[in-house]
Design a protein around this motif. Structure first.
Motif, PDB file in Angstrom:
ATOM      1  N   ALA A  25       0.849  -1.218   0.028  1.00 25.00           N
ATOM      2  CA  ALA A  25       0.060   0.171  -0.199  1.00 25.00           C
ATOM      3  C   ALA A  25       0.854   1.292  -0.087  1.00 25.00           C
ATOM      4  O   ALA A  25       0.428   2.257  -0.456  1.00 25.00           O
ATOM      5  N   ARG A  59      -4.007   8.533  -2.573  1.00 24.12           N
ATOM      6  CA  ARG A  59      -5.144   7.839  -1.871  1.00 24.12           C
ATOM      7  C   ARG A  59      -5.511   8.727  -0.513  1.00 24.12           C
ATOM      8  O   ARG A  59      -6.591   8.596  -0.324  1.00 24.12           O
ATOM      9  N   THR A  91      -6.411  -0.722   0.849  1.00 20.53           N
ATOM     10  CA  THR A  91      -7.601  -1.014  -0.118  1.00 20.53           C
ATOM     11  C   THR A  91      -7.366  -2.840  -0.087  1.00 20.53           C
ATOM     12  O   THR A  91      -6.599  -3.522   0.303  1.00 20.53           O
ATOM     13  N   ASP A 139      -7.220  -4.854  -2.434  1.00 23.22           N
ATOM     14  CA  ASP A 139      -6.004  -5.232  -3.351  1.00 23.22           C
ATOM     15  C   ASP A 139      -4.664  -5.368  -2.461  1.00 23.22           C
ATOM     16  O   ASP A 139      -3.772  -6.129  -2.903  1.00 23.22           O
ATOM     17  N   ASP A 140      -4.381  -4.747  -1.402  1.00 24.65           N
ATOM     18  CA  ASP A 140      -3.222  -4.791  -0.771  1.00 24.65           C
ATOM     19  C   ASP A 140      -2.868  -5.718   0.335  1.00 24.65           C
ATOM     20  O   ASP A 140      -1.841  -5.930   0.439  1.00 24.65           O
TER      21      ASP A 140
END
Length: 588
Positions: free
Chosen positions: A373, A380, A392, A394-395
């Protein structure tokens, strides 16, 4: 055994000589594999090496992570700057120096590949965490091999290192006596064979070292090249432009002798050579001078110098003959390690990295998640509180875990009348020896016995020495040879071990003369066919098997080994020690 092999002081002097040569060119010589337990002798040798090194010395922790080994994202600096900031790894920090690797026999394959790649190129390519960089990494390796006989350094890495030293037989007193004080010069040459003065052509040393390597079964092309580099280094230290025979002897002793895989054929006496018919020679060309062929044959560089061969033969490892008698190719190509084969585990085991995933289906790797991240925080943070780290889905990274499965050696012993009188006592002794070693390795041993009309598991998988000795002491013998029933029982037990997550290995001790079928009826023809069919099932099921032919006449169980695609080891005069040595070598 030669006097060289019985002289620990000579072994120590060779180790000091190797340290001095390695310190002169760490990256060019690759490194040293040092087989020695932790203790004052090893510490004394390492101190001797450090005194001669000019570059940095870095110690690689066991189980080092990739971000520390090869570098990666500097997480604190990245979070402060809001942009990716890279950091150098341990290998880049060791540029121009040496990396010490403790417990090198337990290196993971990925770590071995990264070390080998850096040795080959002298650079370290960093391509991870969204970073791309290339750092110089010209270093040498010192692999500290502390393993047992069944644990060795990966050959892919050891082959790139010039020296292989074994200090297990050197005492502290002998090491201190033979070690010169700082500033008193290097120890005397390792080669103690008087060399003849002679001149070599430009490709003479290369051809001679290759021929010597071939004579002792050294198949790697790196070995003679490393020996040539050492010979030239020794020659430069002595003020010579090209290595002479003494330099080649020193290099061959230090590099080729520890790599030998077979005993070189003994030198042929002049009288014996005179009795042998001359080999046919190709016809001479018309324009070739009459003396040219004789000159070419006499100076044929493919014929290794007898003095170099004798020097290497004198420096062969003292246990080479025993290893050749008991060893050979391993049963499986994957290294089992101290506690068996490596197996992936979702929740338990040793961390071996991380991967994207759902934390509800694994263990969250917080540091890896923050590292994923961190490079995006500047984008962000719009609309969020200052200083807050925005993560997020996805991290998210979850840990990749790996655990070791136990190795279970299943002895399938022929206790029939044909084998009981000669081999049952030896089998009992071998099982006791291997069980004691398995207790140290945290492995297990089981015992299946077949005799009469069937087979039985007399010792389930265990590490209990007391229980094993009690069962073995009362093990009876006699009757027919229901070989197929014994193989069926061993296979059933091995499949159960595999289903439980273990790594089974079957060791069959038999003379191969089956005379009782599965039904309990006699008949050699039917019993033999059923035994071969049971052996084929071992091959189909993929069960690693070692067949030890215990018959008075060898080759009795060879057909059985071929049907199972098993390792075959004829031991017509086996005792407990030789049987256990063969099993250790085959299951390494």
């Amino acid at each position: 055994m030669t006097p060289e092999q019985e002289n620990p002081a000579g072994v120590w002097e060779d180790a000091l000589r190797a340290a001095a040569l390695f310190a002169a060119d760490p990256h060019g010589l690759g490194g040293i594999v040092l087989h020695a337990r932790a203790g004052p002798v090893r510490d004394l040798w390492l101190d001797h090496l450090r005194d001669r090194l000019a570059g940095p010395v870095r110690r690689m922790p066991p189980g080092i992570a990739d971000d520390r080994l090869i570098g990666g994202l500097d997480l604190p600096a990245t979070l402060r700057a809001g942009r990716p900031v890279s950091q150098r790894g341990l290998l880049a920090e060791a540029d121009g120096g040496v990396v010490l690797v403790p417990m090198a026999e337990r290196l993971e394959r990925g770590t071995v590949a990264r070390l080998a790649g850096a040795l080959d190129t002298g650079t370290l390519a960093l391509e991870r965490d969204g970073l791309t960089a290339r750092h110089p990494a010209r270093f040498g390796l010192v692999l500290l091999d502390e393993g047992q006989e069944d644990e060795t350094v990966a050959e892919a890495l050891a082959d790139r290192l010039a020296f292989r030293l074994d200090l297990t037989g050197v005492s502290l007193h002998e090491a201190r006596v033979a070690t010169p004080a700082p500033g008193q010069g290097r120890p005397r040459e390792g080669g103690r064979t008087t060399a003849r003065p002679g001149n070599h052509s430009a490709d003479g040393p290369v051809a001679m070292l290759c021929a010597v390597a071939e004579s002792f079964g050294v198949t790697s092309l790196r070995a003679p090249l490393l020996a040539l580099r050492i010979a030239r280094l020794v020659a430069r230290e002595a003020g010579r432009e090209e290595p002479d025979e003494a330099d080649l002897i020193a290099a061959a002793r230090l590099v080729l002798a520890p790599r030998a895989t077979r005993l070189s054929p003994p030198p042929v006496d002049a009288e014996d050579a005179a009795e042998q018919p001359p080999e046919p020679r190709p016809p001479q060309d018309a324009d070739q001078a009459p003396g040219a062929e004789a000159e070419r044959v006499e100076g044929d560089p493919r014929e290794p110098d007898a003095i170099v061969l004798d020097a290497v033969r004198a420096a062969l490892p003292k246990n080479l003959l025993a290893h050749l008698l008991a060893g050979g190719p391993p049963l499986r190509s994957t290294a089992a390690g101290r506690m068996g084969m490596a197996a992936a585990s979702p929740l338990t085991g040793r961390p071996v990295g991380s991967r994207p995933g759902d934390p509800r289906r694994g263990r969250l790797d917080l540091i890896a998640t923050l590292r994923a991240a961190a490079p995006w925080q500047r984008l962000r943070r719009a609309g969020h509180a200052p200083g807050r780290i925005v993560v997020t889905p996805d991290d998210f990274r979850i840990r990749r875990l790996q655990r070791r499965s136990e190795t279970t050696t299943i002895f399938c012993v022929d206790a029939s009348g044909s084998a009981a009188l000669e081999r049952l006592a030896e089998a009992k002794g071998a099982v006791e020896l291997l069980l004691a070693e398995a207790y140290v390795r945290r492995d297990r041993i089981a015992l299946v016995v077949f005799r009469g009309t069937g087979a039985e598991i007399v010792l389930p998988p265990t590490r209990s020495l007391v229980r094993a000795k009690r069962v073995l002491a009362g093990l009876p013998g006699g009757g027919g040879t229901p070989l197929a029933a014994g193989l069926d029982a061993a296979a059933t037990l091995a499949l159960g071990v595999r289903r439980a997550g273990g790594s089974p290995v079957i060791v069959l001790l038999t003379d191969g003369r089956a005379n009782v079928a599965r039904s309990g009826l006699g008949g050699r023809a039917l019993a033999g066919e059923e035994a071969l069919g049971a052996a084929r099932m071992l091959r189909v099921q993929g069960l690693p098997t070692l067949v030890i032919d215990t018959g008075a006449r060898p080759d009795g169980a060879r057909r059985l080994a071929e049907a199972a695609q098993a390792r075959y080891c004829p031991l017509p005069h086996a005792d407990a020690g030789s049987v256990s040595a063969a099993v250790r070598a085959a299951t390494a």
